[in-house]
Design a protein around this motif. Structure first.
Motif, PDB file in Angstrom:
ATOM      1  N   SER A   9      54.911  77.463 -43.253  1.00  0.00           N
ATOM      2  CA  SER A   9      53.677  77.679 -42.479  1.00  0.00           C
ATOM      3  C   SER A   9      52.444  77.643 -43.364  1.00  0.00           C
ATOM      4  CB  SER A   9      53.729  79.036 -41.772  1.00  0.00           C
ATOM      5  OG  SER A   9      54.827  79.130 -40.921  1.00  0.00           O
ATOM      6  N   ASP A  10      52.657  77.774 -44.660  1.00  0.00           N
ATOM      7  CA  ASP A  10      51.542  77.855 -45.603  1.00  0.00           C
ATOM      8  C   ASP A  10      50.710  76.572 -45.629  1.00  0.00           C
ATOM      9  OD1 ASP A  10      50.224  79.514 -47.652  1.00  0.00           O
ATOM     10  OD2 ASP A  10      50.844  77.898 -49.003  1.00  0.00           O
ATOM     11  N   GLU A  11      51.348  75.433 -45.428  1.00  0.00           N
ATOM     12  CA  GLU A  11      50.619  74.156 -45.442  1.00  0.00           C
ATOM     13  C   GLU A  11      49.575  74.124 -44.322  1.00  0.00           C
ATOM     14  OE1 GLU A  11      51.466  69.420 -44.849  1.00  0.00           O
ATOM     15  OE2 GLU A  11      53.087  70.676 -45.631  1.00  0.00           O
ATOM     16  N   GLN A  12      49.978  74.546 -43.127  1.00  0.00           N
ATOM     17  CA  GLN A  12      49.035  74.576 -42.008  1.00  0.00           C
ATOM     18  C   GLN A  12      47.940  75.602 -42.257  1.00  0.00           C
ATOM     19  OE1 GLN A  12      49.041  72.475 -39.233  1.00  0.00           O
ATOM     20  NE2 GLN A  12      47.018  73.344 -38.977  1.00  0.00           N
ATOM     21  N   LEU A  13      48.295  76.711 -42.864  1.00  0.00           N
ATOM     22  CA  LEU A  13      47.317  77.744 -43.184  1.00  0.00           C
ATOM     23  C   LEU A  13      46.247  77.194 -44.121  1.00  0.00           C
ATOM     24  CD1 LEU A  13      47.037  80.892 -42.612  1.00  0.00           C
ATOM     25  CD2 LEU A  13      47.978  81.194 -44.896  1.00  0.00           C
ATOM     26  N   MET A  14      46.667  76.461 -45.153  1.00  0.00           N
ATOM     27  CA  MET A  14      45.709  75.887 -46.110  1.00  0.00           C
ATOM     28  C   MET A  14      44.848  74.794 -45.458  1.00  0.00           C
ATOM     29  SD  MET A  14      45.914  77.554 -48.868  1.00  0.00           S
ATOM     30  CE  MET A  14      46.191  78.961 -47.815  1.00  0.00           C
TER      31      MET A  14
ATOM     32  N   ILE B 155      54.398  89.762 -43.295  1.00  0.00           N
ATOM     33  CA  ILE B 155      53.544  88.662 -43.766  1.00  0.00           C
ATOM     34  C   ILE B 155      53.789  87.404 -42.934  1.00  0.00           C
ATOM     35  CG2 ILE B 155      53.079  87.125 -45.718  1.00  0.00           C
ATOM     36  CD1 ILE B 155      53.650  89.616 -47.526  1.00  0.00           C
ATOM     37  N   ASP B 156      55.037  87.146 -42.599  1.00  0.00           N
ATOM     38  CA  ASP B 156      55.366  86.013 -41.743  1.00  0.00           C
ATOM     39  C   ASP B 156      54.620  86.112 -40.416  1.00  0.00           C
ATOM     40  OD1 ASP B 156      56.755  83.707 -40.720  1.00  0.00           O
ATOM     41  OD2 ASP B 156      58.208  85.036 -39.760  1.00  0.00           O
ATOM     42  N   SER B 157      54.645  87.273 -39.841  1.00  0.00           N
ATOM     43  CA  SER B 157      53.934  87.504 -38.580  1.00  0.00           C
ATOM     44  C   SER B 157      52.422  87.334 -38.763  1.00  0.00           C
ATOM     45  CB  SER B 157      54.265  88.911 -38.075  1.00  0.00           C
ATOM     46  OG  SER B 157      53.708  89.127 -36.833  1.00  0.00           O
ATOM     47  N   GLN B 158      51.893  87.853 -39.857  1.00  0.00           N
ATOM     48  CA  GLN B 158      50.466  87.747 -40.156  1.00  0.00           C
ATOM     49  C   GLN B 158      50.048  86.282 -40.310  1.00  0.00           C
ATOM     50  OE1 GLN B 158      49.359  89.796 -43.771  1.00  0.00           O
ATOM     51  NE2 GLN B 158      47.176  89.538 -43.411  1.00  0.00           N
ATOM     52  N   ILE B 159      50.843  85.506 -41.010  1.00  0.00           N
ATOM     53  CA  ILE B 159      50.537  84.087 -41.204  1.00  0.00           C
ATOM     54  C   ILE B 159      50.643  83.330 -39.883  1.00  0.00           C
ATOM     55  CG2 ILE B 159      51.408  81.943 -42.246  1.00  0.00           C
ATOM     56  CD1 ILE B 159      51.801  83.531 -44.832  1.00  0.00           C
ATOM     57  N   ASN B 160      51.676  83.620 -39.104  1.00  0.00           N
ATOM     58  CA  ASN B 160      51.820  82.952 -37.805  1.00  0.00           C
ATOM     59  C   ASN B 160      50.623  83.241 -36.904  1.00  0.00           C
ATOM     60  OD1 ASN B 160      54.284  81.772 -38.446  1.00  0.00           O
ATOM     61  ND2 ASN B 160      55.456  83.487 -37.623  1.00  0.00           N
TER      62      ASN B 160
ATOM     63  N   ASN C 240      44.095  77.762 -35.240  1.00  0.00           N
ATOM     64  CA  ASN C 240      44.330  76.487 -34.550  1.00  0.00           C
ATOM     65  C   ASN C 240      43.600  76.447 -33.211  1.00  0.00           C
ATOM     66  OD1 ASN C 240      45.958  75.147 -36.403  1.00  0.00           O
ATOM     67  ND2 ASN C 240      47.872  75.810 -35.469  1.00  0.00           N
ATOM     68  N   LYS C 241      43.705  77.523 -32.454  1.00  0.00           N
ATOM     69  CA  LYS C 241      43.021  77.580 -31.149  1.00  0.00           C
ATOM     70  C   LYS C 241      41.519  77.433 -31.326  1.00  0.00           C
ATOM     71  CE  LYS C 241      46.510  80.362 -28.848  1.00  0.00           C
ATOM     72  NZ  LYS C 241      46.884  81.692 -28.371  1.00  0.00           N
ATOM     73  N   TYR C 242      40.972  78.152 -32.296  1.00  0.00           N
ATOM     74  CA  TYR C 242      39.538  78.067 -32.557  1.00  0.00           C
ATOM     75  C   TYR C 242      39.138  76.653 -32.987  1.00  0.00           C
ATOM     76  CZ  TYR C 242      35.041  78.637 -34.809  1.00  0.00           C
ATOM     77  OH  TYR C 242      33.730  78.482 -35.172  1.00  0.00           O
ATOM     78  N   LEU C 243      39.859  76.099 -33.926  1.00  0.00           N
ATOM     79  CA  LEU C 243      39.536  74.754 -34.416  1.00  0.00           C
ATOM     80  C   LEU C 243      39.664  73.706 -33.316  1.00  0.00           C
ATOM     81  CD1 LEU C 243      41.240  75.001 -37.904  1.00  0.00           C
ATOM     82  CD2 LEU C 243      38.782  74.754 -37.472  1.00  0.00           C
TER      83      LEU C 243
END
Length: 132
Positions: free
Chosen positions: A41-46, A111-116, A123-126
């Protein structure tokens, strides 16, 4: 029959605890599996972080700052966890290792939950900004 029950219970306890290294490895493997899921999930976060940074540069008063903070907080939480995590646990007893890994599993799950959440909300905002 009643005289065999204590013997059976003792046998189950002894055999259940006999392979402590295997138990520790299974617990470590479960922590690493969650870590690997989080890293995917980190790739999408970045990606979202870069997009939010760009939006803020274009419009400093934009509400993107709220989402950027959420993304940064999630990224920092993961980074902190990774720097502090000790997979080796040298010199610790079996119970200390189990307690440590259980605690780490709980932390990486949070942390997994926080990142999700950060990925989902950003994503919704963007998506609403990009559509405009």
């Amino acid at each position: 029959m009643k005289k065999y029950i204590p013997t059976l219970i003792t046998a189950f306890v002894l055999f259940g605890c006999a392979d402590t290294k295997k138990q520790e490895k299974l617990l470590l493997d479960s922590v690493i599996a969650i870590h690997d899921k989080v890293m995917s999930s980190d790739e999408q976060l970045m990606k979202n972080k870069m997009l939010l940074d760009s939006l803020i540069k274009q419009n400093p008063n934009d509400s993107a700052k709220v989402y950027l903070k959420q993304v940064d907080d999630a990224d920092n939480a993961m980074s902190d966890w990774m720097h502090k995590f000790d997979a080796e646990n040298k010199g610790k007893s079996h119970q200390q290792i189990v307690d440590y890994l259980t605690d780490q599993k709980n932390k990486i799950t949070v942390i997994d939950s926080q990142i999700n959440t950060a990925v989902s909300t950003s994503n919704k905002y963007l998506n609403t900004i990009i559509k405009k």
